[in-house]
Scaffold this motif. Structure first.
Motif, PDB file in Angstrom:
ATOM      1  N   CYS A   1     -39.280  59.960  10.857  1.00 36.16           N
ATOM      2  CA  CYS A   1     -40.295  59.699   9.827  1.00 36.16           C
ATOM      3  C   CYS A   1     -41.576  59.301  10.544  1.00 36.16           C
ATOM      4  CB  CYS A   1     -39.844  58.580   8.883  1.00 36.16           C
ATOM      5  SG  CYS A   1     -40.997  58.320   7.508  1.00 36.16           S
ATOM      6  N   TYR A   2     -42.644  59.969  10.227  1.00 34.90           N
ATOM      7  CA  TYR A   2     -43.939  59.562  10.776  1.00 34.90           C
ATOM      8  C   TYR A   2     -44.258  58.162  10.260  1.00 34.90           C
ATOM      9  CZ  TYR A   2     -45.232  64.218  12.439  1.00 34.90           C
ATOM     10  OH  TYR A   2     -45.295  65.395  13.125  1.00 34.90           O
ATOM     11  N   ILE A   3     -44.907  57.385  11.095  1.00 34.05           N
ATOM     12  CA  ILE A   3     -45.379  56.061  10.681  1.00 34.05           C
ATOM     13  C   ILE A   3     -46.884  55.997  10.935  1.00 34.05           C
ATOM     14  CG2 ILE A   3     -45.215  53.563  11.065  1.00 34.05           C
ATOM     15  CD1 ILE A   3     -42.664  54.716   9.831  1.00 34.05           C
ATOM     16  N   GLY A   4     -47.617  56.073   9.830  1.00 34.44           N
ATOM     17  CA  GLY A   4     -49.067  55.993   9.934  1.00 34.44           C
ATOM     18  C   GLY A   4     -49.612  54.678   9.398  1.00 34.44           C
ATOM     19  N   ALA A   5     -48.745  53.946   8.698  1.00 38.73           N
ATOM     20  CA  ALA A   5     -49.179  52.667   8.115  1.00 38.73           C
ATOM     21  C   ALA A   5     -48.910  51.554   9.132  1.00 38.73           C
ATOM     22  CB  ALA A   5     -48.426  52.409   6.813  1.00 38.73           C
TER      23      ALA A   5
ATOM     24  N   VAL B   1     -50.392  57.968  15.819  1.00 36.81           N
ATOM     25  CA  VAL B   1     -49.334  57.921  14.803  1.00 36.81           C
ATOM     26  C   VAL B   1     -48.022  57.552  15.485  1.00 36.81           C
ATOM     27  CG1 VAL B   1     -48.650  60.386  14.890  1.00 36.81           C
ATOM     28  CG2 VAL B   1     -48.525  59.163  12.707  1.00 36.81           C
TER      29      VAL B   1
ATOM     30  N   ARG C   1     -39.059  67.038  -0.751  1.00 33.77           N
ATOM     31  CA  ARG C   1     -40.151  66.501  -1.556  1.00 33.77           C
ATOM     32  C   ARG C   1     -41.061  67.643  -2.016  1.00 33.77           C
ATOM     33  NH1 ARG C   1     -38.131  62.579   2.533  1.00 33.77           N
ATOM     34  NH2 ARG C   1     -37.515  60.879   1.193  1.00 33.77           N
TER      35      ARG C   1
ATOM     36  N   ARG D   1     -36.091  69.743   7.615  1.00 34.93           N
ATOM     37  CA  ARG D   1     -36.690  68.452   7.977  1.00 34.93           C
ATOM     38  C   ARG D   1     -37.063  67.642   6.738  1.00 34.93           C
ATOM     39  NH1 ARG D   1     -40.620  65.667   7.511  1.00 34.93           N
ATOM     40  NH2 ARG D   1     -41.503  67.348   6.243  1.00 34.93           N
ATOM     41  N   ARG D   2     -36.736  66.376   6.775  1.00 37.24           N
ATOM     42  CA  ARG D   2     -37.161  65.433   5.727  1.00 37.24           C
ATOM     43  C   ARG D   2     -37.619  64.166   6.427  1.00 37.24           C
ATOM     44  NH1 ARG D   2     -36.061  69.373   3.494  1.00 37.24           N
ATOM     45  NH2 ARG D   2     -34.511  69.812   1.909  1.00 37.24           N
ATOM     46  N   SER D   3     -38.442  63.406   5.784  1.00 37.63           N
ATOM     47  CA  SER D   3     -38.703  62.056   6.289  1.00 37.63           C
ATOM     48  C   SER D   3     -37.461  61.213   6.013  1.00 37.63           C
ATOM     49  CB  SER D   3     -39.908  61.441   5.585  1.00 37.63           C
ATOM     50  OG  SER D   3     -41.089  62.092   5.994  1.00 37.63           O
TER      51      SER D   3
ATOM     52  N   ARG E   1     -35.653  57.586   6.082  1.00 32.50           N
ATOM     53  CA  ARG E   1     -36.000  56.155   6.074  1.00 32.50           C
ATOM     54  C   ARG E   1     -34.764  55.270   6.047  1.00 32.50           C
ATOM     55  NH1 ARG E   1     -39.751  58.847   2.679  1.00 32.50           N
ATOM     56  NH2 ARG E   1     -41.861  58.812   3.556  1.00 32.50           N
TER      57      ARG E   1
ATOM     58  N   ARG F   1     -44.044  70.129  -2.946  1.00 29.73           N
ATOM     59  CA  ARG F   1     -45.201  70.668  -2.241  1.00 29.73           C
ATOM     60  C   ARG F   1     -46.075  71.431  -3.230  1.00 29.73           C
ATOM     61  NH1 ARG F   1     -43.550  67.640   1.235  1.00 29.73           N
ATOM     62  NH2 ARG F   1     -43.248  68.144   3.419  1.00 29.73           N
TER      63      ARG F   1
ATOM     64  N   PHE G   1     -37.321  49.676   7.565  1.00 29.44           N
ATOM     65  CA  PHE G   1     -36.414  50.664   8.155  1.00 29.44           C
ATOM     66  C   PHE G   1     -36.746  50.938   9.621  1.00 29.44           C
ATOM     67  CE2 PHE G   1     -38.940  54.577   8.397  1.00 29.44           C
ATOM     68  CZ  PHE G   1     -39.973  54.344   7.496  1.00 29.44           C
TER      69      PHE G   1
ATOM     70  N   GLN H   1     -42.539  47.759   6.989  1.00 33.44           N
ATOM     71  CA  GLN H   1     -41.610  48.872   6.724  1.00 33.44           C
ATOM     72  C   GLN H   1     -40.300  48.570   7.469  1.00 33.44           C
ATOM     73  OE1 GLN H   1     -43.551  52.872   6.164  1.00 33.44           O
ATOM     74  NE2 GLN H   1     -45.013  51.983   7.586  1.00 33.44           N
TER      75      GLN H   1
HETATM   76  C1  LIG Z   1     -49.641  61.175   9.325  1.00 31.81           C
HETATM   77  C2  LIG Z   1     -48.450  60.715   8.505  1.00 31.81           C
HETATM   78  C3  LIG Z   1     -48.245  59.363   8.305  1.00 31.81           C
HETATM   79  C4  LIG Z   1     -47.128  58.918   7.588  1.00 31.81           C
HETATM   80  N1  LIG Z   1     -46.884  57.564   7.493  1.00 31.81           N
HETATM   81  C5  LIG Z   1     -45.768  57.138   6.876  1.00 31.81           C
HETATM   82  C6  LIG Z   1     -45.443  55.746   6.876  1.00 31.81           C
HETATM   83  O1  LIG Z   1     -46.135  54.895   7.408  1.00 31.81           O
HETATM   84  N2  LIG Z   1     -44.290  55.389   6.258  1.00 31.81           N
HETATM   85  C7  LIG Z   1     -43.453  56.287   5.655  1.00 31.81           C
HETATM   86  O2  LIG Z   1     -42.419  55.873   5.135  1.00 31.81           O
HETATM   87  N3  LIG Z   1     -43.736  57.604   5.652  1.00 31.81           N
HETATM   88  C8  LIG Z   1     -44.862  58.058   6.252  1.00 31.81           C
HETATM   89  N4  LIG Z   1     -45.137  59.401   6.303  1.00 31.81           N
HETATM   90  C9  LIG Z   1     -44.193  60.373   5.711  1.00 31.81           C
HETATM   91  C10 LIG Z   1     -44.738  61.044   4.448  1.00 31.81           C
HETATM   92  O3  LIG Z   1     -44.705  60.107   3.398  1.00 31.81           O
HETATM   93  C11 LIG Z   1     -43.859  62.284   4.151  1.00 31.81           C
HETATM   94  O4  LIG Z   1     -44.001  63.213   5.200  1.00 31.81           O
HETATM   95  C12 LIG Z   1     -44.223  62.959   2.836  1.00 31.81           C
HETATM   96  O5  LIG Z   1     -43.988  62.090   1.750  1.00 31.81           O
HETATM   97  C13 LIG Z   1     -43.429  64.245   2.601  1.00 31.81           C
HETATM   98  O6  LIG Z   1     -42.043  64.000   2.658  1.00 31.81           O
HETATM   99  P1  LIG Z   1     -41.110  64.775   3.711  1.00 31.81           P
HETATM  100  O7  LIG Z   1     -41.595  64.428   5.094  1.00 31.81           O
HETATM  101  O8  LIG Z   1     -39.704  64.291   3.471  1.00 31.81           O
HETATM  102  O9  LIG Z   1     -41.246  66.245   3.453  1.00 31.81           O
HETATM  103  C14 LIG Z   1     -46.233  59.860   7.006  1.00 31.81           C
HETATM  104  C15 LIG Z   1     -46.449  61.225   7.237  1.00 31.81           C
HETATM  105  C16 LIG Z   1     -47.516  61.645   7.992  1.00 31.81           C
HETATM  106  C17 LIG Z   1     -47.685  63.126   8.256  1.00 31.81           C
END
Ligand SMILES: Cc1cc2nc3c(=O)[nH]c(=O)nc-3n(C[C@H](O)[C@H](O)[C@H](O)COP(=O)(O)O)c2cc1C
Length: 166
Positions: free
Chosen positions: A110-114, A134, A148, A10-12, A14, A150, A68, A66
């Motif tokens: 990809c999680y979006i928290g922003a 979220v 990424r 798994r990766r985020s 974008r 850790r 994407f 954002q």
């Molecule tokens: C609660 C939460 C909120 C996040 N919000 C954003 C976001 O708004 N935009 C984004 O591009 N990535 C977001 N991320 C992704 C993180 O940046 C990412 O999980 C972290 O850099 C590690 O990279 P990986 O997921 O590829 O392992 C979020 C992740 C989490 C868990």
């Protein structure tokens, strides 16, 4: 795919291909959330799935520009009632089940928290007292990011008590 492979792969993501997720595949992926554990098995989450192109574009300014987000196949908003004790945890677990299910199915997330919570709730027509905890993008990856970094495990683990070494 076994669970540990899904966790490791798994990766985020974008960057997404302009490709719709077939409905059955989308439903199989979302099934991960339905099967997730929750406090007292309350299953307090609601998921809002946005697939319409214009609706996705409308999310971009609400989510700190954002861009994407407009390119993913589906945006999932994890909604819960913040007055319930474990609701935020529960919805987070449910979304992580989706994230891992997605890996197995060749999809990325990809999680979006922003985001602006009030604007997002209004945009999605969410009644009070519910909130978006979220969000998550879902789609076919158009990038293969390296893992990424850790923290080393020694910085996370404490044995028997806080500060306890191995
Ligand atoms: C609660 C939460 C909120 C996040 N919000 C954003 C976001 O708004 N935009 C984004 O591009 N990535 C977001 N991320 C992704 C993180 O940046 C990412 O999980 C972290 O850099 C590690 O990279 P990986 O997921 O590829 O392992 C979020 C992740 C989490 C868990």
């Amino acid at each position: 795919m076994d669970v540990s492979s899904a966790i490791q792969k798994r990766r985020s993501i974008r960057k997404y291909k302009a490709k719709e997720i077939p409905h059955d595949l989308l439903m199989e992926t979302l099934e991960g959330a339905r099967l997730a554990p929750s406090g007292a098995n309350r299953q307090p989450w609601q998921l809002i799935v946005v697939t319409d192109a214009e609706r996705k574009r409308g999310l971009v300014p609400i989510c700190k520009d954002q861009k994407f987000i407009a390119d993913c196949s589906a945006f999932i908003a994890g909604v819960d009632d913040p007055s319930q004790k474990w609701a935020r945890v529960d919805v987070s677990i449910a979304l992580e089940h989706i994230a891992l299910m997605a890996v197995e199915k060749g999809l990325g997330t990809c999680y979006i928290g922003a985001f602006d919570g009030e604007k997002l709730a209004a945009y999605l027509g969410i009644p009070k007292p519910y909130v978006v905890t979220v969000g998550m993008t879902l789609g076919y990856p158009d990038e293969s990011p390296e893992a990424r970094s850790r923290k080393p495990v020694a910085e996370l683990l404490h044995w028997e008590r806080y500060g306890g070494g191995e």
